[in-house]
Motif scaffolding. Structure first.
Motif, short mmCIF file in Angstrom:
data_model
loop_
_atom_site.label_atom_id
_atom_site.label_comp_id
_atom_site.label_asym_id
_atom_site.label_seq_id
_atom_site.Cartn_x
_atom_site.Cartn_y
_atom_site.Cartn_z
N GLY A 159 0.79 -1.22 0.00
CA GLY A 159 0.00 0.00 0.00
C GLY A 159 0.82 1.27 0.00
O GLY A 159 0.27 2.36 -0.18
N GLY A 160 2.14 1.14 0.17
CA GLY A 160 3.01 2.32 0.17
C GLY A 160 3.82 2.41 -1.10
O GLY A 160 3.92 1.45 -1.86
N LYS A 175 -2.16 3.44 5.07
CA LYS A 175 -2.58 4.76 4.64
C LYS A 175 -1.39 5.72 4.62
O LYS A 175 -1.37 6.77 5.26
N GLN A 176 -0.40 5.37 3.81
CA GLN A 176 0.83 6.17 3.71
C GLN A 176 0.55 7.50 3.01
O GLN A 176 -0.17 7.57 2.02
N HIS A 177 1.13 8.57 3.57
CA HIS A 177 1.05 9.90 2.97
C HIS A 177 2.46 10.45 2.84
O HIS A 177 3.28 10.29 3.75
N VAL A 178 2.73 11.12 1.73
CA VAL A 178 4.07 11.63 1.44
C VAL A 178 3.99 13.12 1.13
O VAL A 178 3.23 13.53 0.25
N LEU A 179 4.75 13.92 1.84
CA LEU A 179 4.82 15.37 1.60
C LEU A 179 6.23 15.73 1.15
O LEU A 179 7.20 15.44 1.85
N GLY A 180 6.34 16.36 -0.02
CA GLY A 180 7.64 16.86 -0.46
C GLY A 180 8.07 18.04 0.40
O GLY A 180 7.29 18.98 0.60
N LEU A 181 9.29 18.02 0.91
CA LEU A 181 9.71 19.04 1.87
C LEU A 181 10.02 20.40 1.26
O LEU A 181 10.01 21.41 1.97
N VAL A 182 10.27 20.47 -0.03
CA VAL A 182 10.73 21.73 -0.61
C VAL A 182 9.70 22.85 -0.45
O VAL A 182 10.07 24.02 -0.33
N ASP A 183 8.42 22.51 -0.40
CA ASP A 183 7.38 23.53 -0.25
C ASP A 183 6.71 23.49 1.11
O ASP A 183 5.66 24.11 1.32
#
Length: 329
Positions: A25-26, A76-84
């Motif tokens: 799921g990831g 329920k993996q969530h990924v946030l890009g750190l640049v913004d």
């Protein structure tokens, strides 16, 4: 430290363990140059109530998910890009202590650590990763506006715009995608294109809509921001779609439902008339539409709010930041 860890066996092993814990799921996390900087349990303020979530800080992304089996399985993996990403500290308020907001273009929310020291460590490490990433990319700051932090359902029993319409199983809650306020249906009839959140127009409250239409909008949660498009001669003009009527005047708002309708059931059953679906609801980065039906009494679903496997199996909050081969700080 990050450069030293990038090609280490310990770092490779840690990232592989995170991948395996999320399972199919990831998304794959093994990327050249990526380093797992730290991990730990933080309390995330979800739509219904605060809940523990496992967070993993990498040098370029922040990953979090629901805890199924502590330290072994997440979903329920969530990924946030750190640049913004931007961080904003939250002042302590009663039992809510050691918190800060994580603001990103797709989704923003508040989290709380177990101690002041943990809060300081998390914020310092995240900000260091953000600064290093922007320096390498030649970026001075976030390139797009951050999404609004949604007001939790329990924070308001009536519409935050008209201050009259009380929420119930019939009169359902909605979230303004521009300012995050809890509003009734009558005060959130309009939609506006917010590209950093969705490729389709999303629900906004009457106040934000009026500000956007009048051109007085800014980046503050209360006011929103202008919608601008480029014309063929490279000049800019404001976009005002005729399909959206002006926001209703206060005197035109419907009267609150009869007292009999104000009884709020703890687990009301949605009907065809009340099970409206917001077509702009979506997960974090990746933009997968939410296809589940909304619960009566609330039209919005927090994308990680429903799964509770292993919710009672979380050990005391523990945070680990890595400094070298097997070391932690």
């Amino acid at each position: 430290m990050v450069d030293r860890l990038a090609n280490s066996e310990a770092n490779h092993r840690r990232i592989l363990m995170v991948e395996n814990a999320f399972g199919s799921g990831g998304e794959p996390l093994q990327v050249p140059g990526r380093v797992l900087v730290g991990e730990g349990v933080l309390t995330k303020i979800c739509r219904k109530k605060p809940k523990p979530r496992q967070f993993f800080l990498f040098n370029d992304i922040l990953v979090y998910g629901n805890i199924v089996i502590d330290k072994k399985k997440y979903n329920k993996q969530h990924v946030l890009g750190l640049v913004d990403v931007q961080l904003s500290s939250i002042e302590d308020d009663g039992d809510l202590k050691y918190g800060w907001q994580i603001i990103s273009p797709n989704k923003s929310f508040a989290v709380y650590a177990a101690t002041a020291t943990e809060k300081a460590e998390w914020m310092a490490h995240i900000n260091k990763c953000i600064d290093d990433l922007r320096k390498k990319s030649g970026i001075a700051g976030p390139s797009v506006e951050g999404a609004a932090v949604w007001v939790p359902d329990s924070n308001a029993n009536q519409c935050m715009v008209c201050q009259k319409s009380k929420f119930s199983a019939i009169n359902r809650r909605h979230h303004c995608r521009k300012c995050g306020a809890l509003v009734c249906g009558a005060c959130s009839k309009n939609k506006w294109l917010l590209p950093h959140i969705s490729s389709k127009p999303v629900r906004i409250c009457g106040k934000c809509y009026a500000a956007l239409r009048s051109g007085t909008a800014s980046k503050s949660p209360e006011e929103g921001s202008d919608r601008i498009e480029q014309t063929p001669d490279n000049s800019k003009k404001r976009v005002e779609s005729a399909e959206f009527p002006p926001p209703p005047a206060e005197e035109d708002l419907p009267a609150p439902p009869p007292a009999a309708d104000l009884m709020v059931a703890e687990e009301p059953v949605a009907t065809d008339e009340t099970a409206e679906r917001d077509d702009d609801s979506s997960d974090d980065e990746g933009g997968t539409p939410f296809n589940g039906s909304d619960k009566a009494g609330s039209s919005d679903e927090d994308d990680d709010d429903e799964t509770e496997e292993g919710a009672g199996k979380v050990s005391p909050p523990e945070t680990t930041f890595y400094s070298g081969e097997g070391d932690q700080v």
